[in-house]
Design a protein around this motif. Structure first.
Motif, PDB file in Angstrom:
ATOM      1  N   LYS A  62       0.853  -1.208   0.000  1.00 52.95           N
ATOM      2  CA  LYS A  62       0.000   0.000   0.000  1.00 52.95           C
ATOM      3  C   LYS A  62       0.880   1.246   0.000  1.00 52.95           C
ATOM      4  O   LYS A  62       0.605   2.226  -0.681  1.00 52.95           O
ATOM      5  N   LEU A  63       1.937   1.188   0.805  1.00 55.79           N
ATOM      6  CA  LEU A  63       2.824   2.347   0.938  1.00 55.79           C
ATOM      7  C   LEU A  63       3.547   2.654  -0.380  1.00 55.79           C
ATOM      8  O   LEU A  63       3.789   3.809  -0.708  1.00 55.79           O
ATOM      9  N   SER A  64       3.838   1.593  -1.155  1.00 48.63           N
ATOM     10  CA  SER A  64       4.660   1.781  -2.360  1.00 48.63           C
ATOM     11  C   SER A  64       3.897   2.353  -3.553  1.00 48.63           C
ATOM     12  O   SER A  64       4.526   2.891  -4.473  1.00 48.63           O
ATOM     13  N   VAL A  65       2.573   2.269  -3.516  1.00 43.67           N
ATOM     14  CA  VAL A  65       1.788   2.662  -4.700  1.00 43.67           C
ATOM     15  C   VAL A  65       2.104   4.102  -5.124  1.00 43.67           C
ATOM     16  O   VAL A  65       2.056   5.018  -4.297  1.00 43.67           O
ATOM     17  N   GLY A  66       2.451   4.268  -6.383  1.00 42.16           N
ATOM     18  CA  GLY A  66       2.674   5.604  -6.943  1.00 42.16           C
ATOM     19  C   GLY A  66       3.957   6.276  -6.500  1.00 42.16           C
ATOM     20  O   GLY A  66       4.117   7.479  -6.679  1.00 42.16           O
ATOM     21  N   ARG A  67       4.867   5.552  -5.878  1.00 41.91           N
ATOM     22  CA  ARG A  67       6.111   6.196  -5.426  1.00 41.91           C
ATOM     23  C   ARG A  67       7.322   5.583  -6.119  1.00 41.91           C
ATOM     24  O   ARG A  67       7.244   4.493  -6.686  1.00 41.91           O
ATOM     25  N   THR A  68       8.441   6.302  -6.011  1.00 47.06           N
ATOM     26  CA  THR A  68       9.708   5.752  -6.493  1.00 47.06           C
ATOM     27  C   THR A  68      10.257   4.930  -5.338  1.00 47.06           C
ATOM     28  O   THR A  68      10.488   5.468  -4.251  1.00 47.06           O
ATOM     29  N   VAL A  69      10.439   3.630  -5.557  1.00 44.16           N
ATOM     30  CA  VAL A  69      10.801   2.763  -4.436  1.00 44.16           C
ATOM     31  C   VAL A  69      12.176   2.138  -4.670  1.00 44.16           C
ATOM     32  O   VAL A  69      12.471   1.648  -5.763  1.00 44.16           O
ATOM     33  N   ILE A  70      13.004   2.196  -3.626  1.00 48.90           N
ATOM     34  CA  ILE A  70      14.278   1.463  -3.659  1.00 48.90           C
ATOM     35  C   ILE A  70      14.135   0.415  -2.570  1.00 48.90           C
ATOM     36  O   ILE A  70      14.022   0.749  -1.392  1.00 48.90           O
ATOM     37  N   ALA A  71      14.066  -0.856  -2.965  1.00 49.89           N
ATOM     38  CA  ALA A  71      13.804  -1.914  -1.987  1.00 49.89           C
ATOM     39  C   ALA A  71      15.032  -2.786  -1.826  1.00 49.89           C
ATOM     40  O   ALA A  71      15.602  -3.270  -2.806  1.00 49.89           O
ATOM     41  N   ILE A  72      15.453  -2.945  -0.559  1.00 49.60           N
ATOM     42  CA  ILE A  72      16.564  -3.855  -0.286  1.00 49.60           C
ATOM     43  C   ILE A  72      15.917  -5.148   0.185  1.00 49.60           C
ATOM     44  O   ILE A  72      15.183  -5.153   1.177  1.00 49.60           O
ATOM     45  N   ALA A  73      16.142  -6.218  -0.547  1.00 54.96           N
ATOM     46  CA  ALA A  73      15.366  -7.417  -0.240  1.00 54.96           C
ATOM     47  C   ALA A  73      16.261  -8.587   0.089  1.00 54.96           C
ATOM     48  O   ALA A  73      17.306  -8.776  -0.522  1.00 54.96           O
ATOM     49  N   HIS A  74      15.851  -9.335   1.093  1.00 51.35           N
ATOM     50  CA  HIS A  74      16.520 -10.605   1.375  1.00 51.35           C
ATOM     51  C   HIS A  74      15.666 -11.758   0.871  1.00 51.35           C
ATOM     52  O   HIS A  74      16.171 -12.774   0.463  1.00 51.35           O
ATOM     53  N   ARG A  75      14.340 -11.569   0.942  1.00 51.31           N
ATOM     54  CA  ARG A  75      13.440 -12.610   0.396  1.00 51.31           C
ATOM     55  C   ARG A  75      13.098 -12.219  -1.038  1.00 51.31           C
ATOM     56  O   ARG A  75      12.521 -11.148  -1.266  1.00 51.31           O
ATOM     57  N   LEU A  76      13.439 -13.087  -1.952  1.00 51.40           N
ATOM     58  CA  LEU A  76      13.245 -12.730  -3.362  1.00 51.40           C
ATOM     59  C   LEU A  76      11.763 -12.591  -3.715  1.00 51.40           C
ATOM     60  O   LEU A  76      11.407 -11.842  -4.625  1.00 51.40           O
ATOM     61  N   SER A  77      10.898 -13.282  -2.940  1.00 56.28           N
ATOM     62  CA  SER A  77       9.462 -13.204  -3.235  1.00 56.28           C
ATOM     63  C   SER A  77       8.959 -11.764  -3.187  1.00 56.28           C
ATOM     64  O   SER A  77       8.037 -11.387  -3.894  1.00 56.28           O
ATOM     65  N   THR A  78       9.591 -10.930  -2.333  1.00 54.43           N
ATOM     66  CA  THR A  78       9.091  -9.562  -2.160  1.00 54.43           C
ATOM     67  C   THR A  78       9.446  -8.648  -3.341  1.00 54.43           C
ATOM     68  O   THR A  78       8.900  -7.571  -3.463  1.00 54.43           O
ATOM     69  N   ILE A  79      10.360  -9.101  -4.198  1.00 55.42           N
ATOM     70  CA  ILE A  79      10.790  -8.193  -5.274  1.00 55.42           C
ATOM     71  C   ILE A  79      10.509  -8.744  -6.665  1.00 55.42           C
ATOM     72  O   ILE A  79      10.967  -8.200  -7.668  1.00 55.42           O
ATOM     73  N   ALA A  80       9.747  -9.822  -6.711  1.00 48.45           N
ATOM     74  CA  ALA A  80       9.467 -10.422  -8.024  1.00 48.45           C
ATOM     75  C   ALA A  80       8.808  -9.418  -8.958  1.00 48.45           C
ATOM     76  O   ALA A  80       8.989  -9.468 -10.173  1.00 48.45           O
ATOM     77  N   LYS A  81       8.062  -8.458  -8.342  1.00 49.25           N
ATOM     78  CA  LYS A  81       7.351  -7.493  -9.185  1.00 49.25           C
ATOM     79  C   LYS A  81       8.161  -6.237  -9.486  1.00 49.25           C
ATOM     80  O   LYS A  81       7.665  -5.300 -10.098  1.00 49.25           O
ATOM     81  N   ALA A  82       9.406  -6.208  -9.025  1.00 56.90           N
ATOM     82  CA  ALA A  82      10.217  -4.987  -9.201  1.00 56.90           C
ATOM     83  C   ALA A  82      10.434  -4.672 -10.679  1.00 56.90           C
ATOM     84  O   ALA A  82      10.493  -5.572 -11.510  1.00 56.90           O
ATOM     85  N   ASP A  83      10.536  -3.369 -10.989  1.00 56.45           N
ATOM     86  CA  ASP A  83      10.776  -2.977 -12.381  1.00 56.45           C
ATOM     87  C   ASP A  83      12.225  -3.232 -12.764  1.00 56.45           C
ATOM     88  O   ASP A  83      12.540  -3.437 -13.922  1.00 56.45           O
ATOM     89  N   LYS A  84      13.084  -3.149 -11.748  1.00 54.71           N
ATOM     90  CA  LYS A  84      14.499  -3.415 -12.040  1.00 54.71           C
ATOM     91  C   LYS A  84      15.120  -4.093 -10.824  1.00 54.71           C
ATOM     92  O   LYS A  84      14.866  -3.681  -9.690  1.00 54.71           O
ATOM     93  N   VAL A  85      15.911  -5.124 -11.078  1.00 59.08           N
ATOM     94  CA  VAL A  85      16.614  -5.777  -9.979  1.00 59.08           C
ATOM     95  C   VAL A  85      18.112  -5.532 -10.193  1.00 59.08           C
ATOM     96  O   VAL A  85      18.629  -5.722 -11.290  1.00 59.08           O
ATOM     97  N   VAL A  86      18.790  -5.067  -9.123  1.00 56.55           N
ATOM     98  CA  VAL A  86      20.226  -4.790  -9.214  1.00 56.55           C
ATOM     99  C   VAL A  86      20.925  -5.764  -8.278  1.00 56.55           C
ATOM    100  O   VAL A  86      20.625  -5.809  -7.086  1.00 56.55           O
ATOM    101  N   VAL A  87      21.824  -6.573  -8.816  1.00 57.04           N
ATOM    102  CA  VAL A  87      22.509  -7.544  -7.963  1.00 57.04           C
ATOM    103  C   VAL A  87      23.902  -7.018  -7.625  1.00 57.04           C
ATOM    104  O   VAL A  87      24.679  -6.675  -8.515  1.00 57.04           O
ATOM    105  N   LEU A  88      24.156  -6.949  -6.327  1.00 60.09           N
ATOM    106  CA  LEU A  88      25.459  -6.449  -5.859  1.00 60.09           C
ATOM    107  C   LEU A  88      26.302  -7.586  -5.318  1.00 60.09           C
ATOM    108  O   LEU A  88      25.782  -8.490  -4.648  1.00 60.09           O
ATOM    109  N   GLU A  89      27.581  -7.528  -5.603  1.00 60.47           N
ATOM    110  CA  GLU A  89      28.486  -8.499  -4.998  1.00 60.47           C
ATOM    111  C   GLU A  89      29.758  -7.755  -4.613  1.00 60.47           C
ATOM    112  O   GLU A  89      30.372  -7.090  -5.471  1.00 60.47           O
ATOM    113  N   ALA A  90      30.104  -7.842  -3.332  1.00 61.44           N
ATOM    114  CA  ALA A  90      31.299  -7.155  -2.798  1.00 61.44           C
ATOM    115  C   ALA A  90      31.412  -5.714  -3.305  1.00 61.44           C
ATOM    116  O   ALA A  90      32.466  -5.259  -3.746  1.00 61.44           O
ATOM    117  N   GLY A  91      30.282  -5.015  -3.267  1.00 63.22           N
ATOM    118  CA  GLY A  91      30.301  -3.591  -3.595  1.00 63.22           C
ATOM    119  C   GLY A  91      30.267  -3.264  -5.071  1.00 63.22           C
ATOM    120  O   GLY A  91      30.402  -2.101  -5.449  1.00 63.22           O
TER     121      GLY A  91
END
Ligand SMILES: Nc1ncnc2c1ncn2[C@@H]1O[C@H](COP(=O)(O)OP(=O)(O)OP(=O)(O)O)[C@@H](O)[C@H]1O
Length: 613
Positions: free
Chosen positions: A555-584
């Motif tokens: 509900k909070l995310s609707v209509g906003r620019t969201v940067i989501a840090i996720a540990h559970r992949l289920s929460t970001i399946a709908k993300a417009d872009k996924v950025v994978v980081l490794e050692a910075g």
């Protein structure tokens, strides 16, 4: 003329090394200089009347011991005739002088009272100004300072060290007033017998010089005491904050040893200081008494027997000297005490000085709304000069879209997100908001449009109303309730004994992890930010809490620019872009399904989470 004198005095003062060394502390006086001036005026008046009553004492003693002798006179004719009654009978003079002694004593007492009151007030304001100055300093420092400094040390400075310096102010004021009274005494003594005064002054000066060495030792040992105090406060605060971890790890014995050791160190360093600074007063007392006895013998054997001095004058002289000696002791004792404060003064000055610290540089441009995107271009970042945590990050975060950051623990996800509200500046490269460097924006206008819902949201020890409305003080109760409802927090809030009026305890200890997070979501909803940073809790929540939180986050995310840090992949399946980081470093970015198809890093995480292989 007056202006010139003040200017000269000011430049003289500024050139003195005492002023330069202590400028950071002394500059605070300008905020309450009227109170300091009043304290000085009253103290000078009290000292003057002390001298005046001593002058009358000589006349009083003479009226008693030799009523027929020539009365003591000031040489001011009208005063001697009208006030002292030089031409009247001995008994009349006695009455007059007694009344004058009483009058000047009462005046002295009254001036003393006001002198003390204003000295106390000056001290109070001095502590207040220092506390506020430190607050301003802490608020203007870049957050990197706090990553390097133990909070216990800062708390020690704000509490213990300021308190000691505050007492030091009292000591300094005491030294000044005692100094003035001493001067008045010296003048009175000089008028009675310059020979005896010169000898006494010489002997007391010698005493002062002799004690300097001891004072230097006191000063040296005070630094160790301050360090030990700071370390103890840090240890105590860490122990209290970490009490749950201590219990769960069974490290009570380890903590006991650490705590006892820190406390023992306070005792040993303070003992060293105590032994030296308390030595000053008894030495001063012993020497002073020796001086006094020597002087009495000298005076009787030479000055009185050959008629240079009257008995009444001698009695007055010794009365003054008798009162004078405790003053000399006080002055030496206070000097020694002030020397114990060097460590504290250094501690406060180190916190207040600016040349060795990084300050937050604010911009001027008002941030209104995000038009297109936030761009990170070739960004490197390190918390210190040696180790980089982020390397060459180039990333576009589009308006109204959800960008998810994925990666192993410590990969740098939170650090990257922290660059967007400018908690830190990029070490190399730039962060742009709609093509404008982020550093150009007035920071509060930008941060008002960003809400961070993180793993460690701070809950204040106030009621639920204020915790949700933190940062949105104009919110109405209806708006707060509505936010709580959307955050799925209403139910548990109403179940608490006093509902929205419940006090949440230190750091929100009365709330569970999931409840705390829902308060944070309600807080963010109320702020209605344009940009939302969601730092997902790493701790596992039960499935009901997780569903409630997930629901409210959506509900909070609707209509906003969201940067989501996720540990559970289920929460970001709908993300417009996924950025994978490794050692910075960014190792992959794109749509979730697209990245899975590439069978790269995200695919590996996906396999691990869903198939545990
Ligand atoms: N305040 C700090 N001072 C110094 N180093 C820090 C600080 N905060 C984080 N680090 C270091 O920076 C690196 C990245 O940390 P960061 O918290 O950004 O990782 P993360 O990917 O968000 O991890 P997690 O998933 O565990 O939250 C880590 O090596 C960490 O030790």
């Amino acid at each position: 003329m007056h202006f010139q004198f003040t200017q000269q005095l000011r430049s003289l003062l500024k050139a003195s090394s005492f002023w330069q060394d202590n400028y950071l502390l002394l500059r605070e006086f300008k905020h309450f200089r009227k109170i300091v001036i009043l304290a000085l005026i009253f103290s000078i008046l009290a000292a003057t009347f002390e001298g005046v009553s001593i002058g009358f004492l000589l006349s009083f003693l003479q009226s008693l011991t030799s009523p027929n002798a020539q009365p003591v006179q000031t040489g001011i004719e009208w005063f001697d005739n009208l006030v002292l009654g030089a031409n009247t009978s001995a008994i009349n003079r006695l009455y007059r002088v007694s009344s004058l002694i009483l009058l000047s004593t009462w005046l002295r007492v009254a001036f003393n009272y006001f002198g003390q009151v204003y000295t106390e007030l000056s001290q109070l304001h001095f502590g207040d100004r220092l506390r506020k100055q430190i607050f301003e300093q802490l608020q203007s420092l870049s957050l990197s300072y706090f990553a390097k400094t133990r909070s216990g040390e800062l708390i020690n400075t704000i509490t213990t060290e300021i308190e000691r310096i505050r007492q030091g102010f009292s000591g300094a004021a005491f030294l000044i007033t005692r100094g003035i009274t001493t001067l008045v005494y010296l003048i009175s003594m000089f008028l009675i017998s310059w020979q005896l005064t010169v000898i006494s002054a010489l002997l007391f000066t010698l005493l002062g010089v002799g004690l300097s060495n001891l004072n230097a030792r006191v000063r040296e040992s005070s630094f160790g005491m301050t360090t030990a105090n700071a370390n103890f406060t840090s240890t105590a605060i860490e122990f209290i904050n970490g009490i749950r971890t201590v219990h769960s790890c069974g490290t009570q014995e380890f903590e006991r040893q650490r705590y006892y050791k820190a406390s023992d160190k306070v005792v040993s360093t303070t003992t060293k200081v105590v032994f030296t600074w308390t030595l000053v007063k008894p030495i001063a007392e012993g020497v002073a008494t020796t001086v006094l006895v020597g002087m009495i013998i000298l005076a009787f054997t030479s000055l009185v027997s050959n008629g240079t001095l009257q008995v009444a004058s001698l009695l007055t002289f010794f009365f003054v000297l008798f009162r004078f000696i405790p003053f000399v002791q006080d002055i030496n004792g206070t000097r020694a005490f002030l020397n114990t404060l060097h460590g504290s003064a250094d501690n406060i000055k180190n916190l207040l000085k600016s040349d060795d610290k990084n300050y937050f540089q604010n911009g001027t441009l008002q941030f209104k709304a995000l038009e297109r995107a936030i761009n990170l271009v070739s960004v490197d970042f390190g918390y210190d000069d040696k180790n980089l945590v982020l390397h060459n990050i180039t990333l576009t975060i589009e308006k109204g879209k959800m960008t998810a950051l994925v990666g192993a623990s410590g990969a740098g996800k939170t650090t990257l997100a922290d660059l967007i509200p400018r908690f830190y500046n990029a070490t190399e490269g730039n962060v742009y908001i709609d093509e404008l460097d982020i550093r150009l924006f007035e920071i509060n206008s930008l941060r008002r449009q960003i809400a961070v819902v993180s793993q460690d949201t701070f809950i204040f020890n106030t009621d639920v109303w204020q915790n949700i409305a933190y940062g949105t003080p104009q919110a109405t109760n209806e708006q707060i309730q509505e936010a709580a409802k959307l955050a799925n927090a209403l139910e548990f809030i109403l179940e608490m004994p006093e509902g929205f009026n419940t006090q949440l305890g230190d750091r929100g200890v009365r709330l569970s992890g999931g409840q705390r997070q829902r308060i944070a979501i309600a807080r963010a909803l109320l702020r209605n930010p344009e940009i939302l940073i969601l730092d997902e809790a790493t701790s596992a929540l039960d499935s009901v809490s997780e569903r409630l939180i997930q629901d409210s986050l959506e509900k909070l995310s609707v209509g906003r620019t969201v940067i989501a840090i996720a540990h559970r992949l289920s929460t970001i399946a709908k993300a417009d872009k996924v950025v994978v980081l490794e050692a910075g470093r960014i190792v992959e970015q794109g749509k979730y399904q697209e990245l899975l198809g590439r069978k790269g890093k995200l695919w590996e995480y996906h396999q691990m989470q869903y198939y545990n292989s």
